[in-house]
Design a protein around this motif. Structure first.
Motif, PDB file in Angstrom:
ATOM      1  N   LEU A   1      -5.006  -2.596  -8.029  1.00 20.92           N
ATOM      2  CA  LEU A   1      -4.838  -1.099  -8.879  1.00 20.92           C
ATOM      3  C   LEU A   1      -2.985  -0.635  -8.573  1.00 20.92           C
ATOM      4  CD1 LEU A   1      -7.290   0.601  -7.696  1.00 20.92           C
ATOM      5  CD2 LEU A   1      -7.722   0.188  -9.522  1.00 20.92           C
ATOM      6  N   THR A   2      -2.407  -1.505 -10.268  1.00 15.83           N
ATOM      7  CA  THR A   2      -1.344  -1.424 -10.478  1.00 15.83           C
ATOM      8  C   THR A   2       0.167  -0.636 -11.328  1.00 15.83           C
ATOM      9  OG1 THR A   2      -1.338  -3.304 -12.102  1.00 15.83           O
ATOM     10  CG2 THR A   2      -1.174  -4.036  -9.925  1.00 15.83           C
TER      11      THR A   2
ATOM     12  N   LEU B   1       3.663   7.024  -3.603  1.00 14.08           N
ATOM     13  CA  LEU B   1       1.975   5.961  -3.999  1.00 14.08           C
ATOM     14  C   LEU B   1       1.422   7.694  -4.395  1.00 14.08           C
ATOM     15  CD1 LEU B   1       2.218   4.387  -0.437  1.00 14.08           C
ATOM     16  CD2 LEU B   1       3.437   3.617  -2.851  1.00 14.08           C
ATOM     17  N   PHE B   2       1.873   8.328  -4.889  1.00 16.49           N
ATOM     18  CA  PHE B   2       0.561  10.064  -4.290  1.00 16.49           C
ATOM     19  C   PHE B   2       0.363  10.249  -5.734  1.00 16.49           C
ATOM     20  CE2 PHE B   2       0.085   8.329   0.505  1.00 16.49           C
ATOM     21  CZ  PHE B   2      -0.001   7.647   0.045  1.00 16.49           C
ATOM     22  N   ASN B   3      -0.217  11.030  -6.243  1.00  9.84           N
ATOM     23  CA  ASN B   3      -0.405  12.340  -7.447  1.00  9.84           C
ATOM     24  C   ASN B   3      -1.025  13.500  -7.457  1.00  9.84           C
ATOM     25  OD1 ASN B   3      -0.490   9.070  -8.363  1.00  9.84           O
ATOM     26  ND2 ASN B   3       0.443  10.666  -9.914  1.00  9.84           N
ATOM     27  N   TYR B   4      -2.644  13.838  -7.108  1.00 10.43           N
ATOM     28  CA  TYR B   4      -3.524  15.085  -6.459  1.00 10.43           C
ATOM     29  C   TYR B   4      -3.374  14.554  -5.253  1.00 10.43           C
ATOM     30  CZ  TYR B   4      -4.417  15.717 -11.590  1.00 10.43           C
ATOM     31  OH  TYR B   4      -4.328  15.948 -13.102  1.00 10.43           O
ATOM     32  N   VAL B   5      -3.002  15.696  -4.858  1.00 10.85           N
ATOM     33  CA  VAL B   5      -3.876  15.765  -3.276  1.00 10.85           C
ATOM     34  C   VAL B   5      -4.203  17.133  -2.823  1.00 10.85           C
ATOM     35  CG1 VAL B   5      -2.441  15.395  -0.736  1.00 10.85           C
ATOM     36  CG2 VAL B   5      -1.621  14.598  -2.447  1.00 10.85           C
TER      37      VAL B   5
ATOM     38  N   ILE C   1      -6.682  -2.774  -0.150  1.00  7.72           N
ATOM     39  CA  ILE C   1      -7.734  -1.315  -0.489  1.00  7.72           C
ATOM     40  C   ILE C   1      -7.450  -1.071  -2.446  1.00  7.72           C
ATOM     41  CG2 ILE C   1      -9.716  -0.357  -1.785  1.00  7.72           C
ATOM     42  CD1 ILE C   1      -9.507   1.510   1.434  1.00  7.72           C
ATOM     43  N   THR C   2      -6.101  -0.782  -2.475  1.00  6.61           N
ATOM     44  CA  THR C   2      -5.535  -0.874  -3.522  1.00  6.61           C
ATOM     45  C   THR C   2      -5.197  -2.154  -4.531  1.00  6.61           C
ATOM     46  OG1 THR C   2      -4.715   1.563  -3.160  1.00  6.61           O
ATOM     47  CG2 THR C   2      -3.619   0.010  -4.858  1.00  6.61           C
TER      48      THR C   2
ATOM     49  N   ASN D   1     -16.658   0.065 -14.876  1.00  9.34           N
ATOM     50  CA  ASN D   1     -15.383  -0.660 -15.244  1.00  9.34           C
ATOM     51  C   ASN D   1     -14.271  -0.409 -14.082  1.00  9.34           C
ATOM     52  OD1 ASN D   1     -16.917  -1.811 -17.621  1.00  9.34           O
ATOM     53  ND2 ASN D   1     -16.929  -0.047 -18.368  1.00  9.34           N
ATOM     54  N   ILE D   2     -13.687  -1.364 -13.863  1.00  5.11           N
ATOM     55  CA  ILE D   2     -12.135  -1.247 -12.838  1.00  5.11           C
ATOM     56  C   ILE D   2     -11.141  -2.551 -13.466  1.00  5.11           C
ATOM     57  CG2 ILE D   2     -11.438  -1.687 -10.710  1.00  5.11           C
ATOM     58  CD1 ILE D   2     -13.884  -0.983  -9.124  1.00  5.11           C
ATOM     59  N   ASN D   3      -9.867  -1.351 -14.124  1.00  6.20           N
ATOM     60  CA  ASN D   3      -9.089  -2.083 -14.637  1.00  6.20           C
ATOM     61  C   ASN D   3      -7.738  -1.456 -13.726  1.00  6.20           C
ATOM     62  OD1 ASN D   3      -8.136   0.207 -15.645  1.00  6.20           O
ATOM     63  ND2 ASN D   3      -9.294   0.523 -17.752  1.00  6.20           N
ATOM     64  N   SER D   4      -6.472  -1.894 -14.326  1.00  7.84           N
ATOM     65  CA  SER D   4      -5.370  -1.973 -12.962  1.00  7.84           C
ATOM     66  C   SER D   4      -5.091  -0.435 -13.305  1.00  7.84           C
ATOM     67  CB  SER D   4      -4.580  -2.579 -13.354  1.00  7.84           C
ATOM     68  OG  SER D   4      -3.952  -2.253 -15.441  1.00  7.84           O
ATOM     69  N   LYS D   5      -5.576   0.124 -14.006  1.00  7.33           N
ATOM     70  CA  LYS D   5      -4.957   1.603 -14.117  1.00  7.33           C
ATOM     71  C   LYS D   5      -6.080   2.580 -13.698  1.00  7.33           C
ATOM     72  CE  LYS D   5      -1.874   1.707 -18.087  1.00  7.33           C
ATOM     73  NZ  LYS D   5      -2.045   1.998 -19.568  1.00  7.33           N
ATOM     74  N   THR D   6      -7.143   2.272 -13.116  1.00  7.04           N
ATOM     75  CA  THR D   6      -8.337   2.685 -12.779  1.00  7.04           C
ATOM     76  C   THR D   6      -8.476   3.804 -11.450  1.00  7.04           C
ATOM     77  OG1 THR D   6     -10.181   1.208 -13.190  1.00  7.04           O
ATOM     78  CG2 THR D   6     -11.037   3.309 -11.294  1.00  7.04           C
ATOM     79  N   PRO D   7      -8.410   5.393 -11.383  1.00  3.33           N
ATOM     80  CA  PRO D   7      -7.022   5.940 -10.891  1.00  3.33           C
ATOM     81  C   PRO D   7      -8.300   5.456  -9.540  1.00  3.33           C
ATOM     82  CG  PRO D   7      -7.337   7.208 -12.650  1.00  3.33           C
ATOM     83  CD  PRO D   7      -8.251   5.831 -12.992  1.00  3.33           C
TER      84      PRO D   7
END
Length: 212
Positions: free
Chosen positions: A99-100, A126-130, A93-94, A12-18
């Motif tokens: 993906l919002t 734009l980013f979180n884990y790097v 791609i986002t 499943n993919i929704n607007s919150k999918t990482p």
């Protein structure tokens, strides 16, 4: 420029999918980091890019490297072009997946890691884990990074390096710890008894970082 990539989509993919974007190292290809997929969270979209330049032995690179000249180790103009390409492709791609409200993560090895440092510190919103593996922050690409602690506080870095790395010296890798400390970023810095690569312990720690 549209980059080639391979993808693993969750059920499943929704607007919150990482989503996690992977950038391989010099002379490798999109299959390299994609091999991590078995251990990464199943509800994430995984995208592994192929760098645009061809190298010997059917590999690819983000920019040229001159191993004989540490001062001019990387082609800065090509690296800047690669950064623009990667950023454009990430945005496209986002948007494609709608993906919002999601989290966007980066994982780069060697050359790919150099690009990940730059992307995260230039566009921290734009980013979180790097994760930057066997890599280093290239000062010539980090001239206009964000220094506002508030804007950087969402970022989480995982930095790893092999103590016997013959390609990118350990000292270069350690520069990341100094830089991220000075910027008050959250980061984990780990050294492993290995060469220019990811050993088993490194892999386990990396997966733990991404599953947090």
């Amino acid at each position: 420029m549209n980059l080639d990539y391979i993808v693993r989509e969750p059920e499943n993919i929704n607007s919150k999918t990482p989503i996690l974007f992977m950038l391989h190292g010099y002379g490798s290809n999109e299959q390299d980091l994609f091999s991590f997929r078995e251990s990464l969270p199943t509800d994430w979209i995984l995208v592994s890019f192929r760098a645009p330049k061809t190298t010997q032995f059917e590999g690819y690179s983000w920019f040229n490297i001159d191993f004989n000249n540490p001062e001019q180790f990387i082609d800065i103009d090509q690296a800047k072009e690669a950064l623009e390409s990667v950023l454009e492709n990430i945005m496209a791609i986002t948007n494609k997946y709608g993906l919002t409200e999601n989290k966007t993560h980066l994982c780069g090895f060697s050359q790919g890691g150099i690009l990940c440092y730059t992307l995260a510190l230039k566009y921290p919103d734009l980013f979180n884990y790097v994760a930057c593996l066997s890599s280093y922050p290239e000062e010539k690409l980090l001239t206009d990074i964000v220094k506002d602690k508030k804007k950087l506080e969402k970022l989480r870095f995982f930095v790893s390096h092999g103590t016997d790395d013959a390609i990118i010296p350990m000292e270069w890798g350690r520069k990341a710890a100094d830089l991220l400390y000075d910027l008050s970023c959250y980061f984990t810095f780990r050294e492993y008894m290995s060469g220019h690569g990811v050993n088993q312990k490194n892999y386990i720690d990396l997966m733990e970082f991404f599953s947090k």
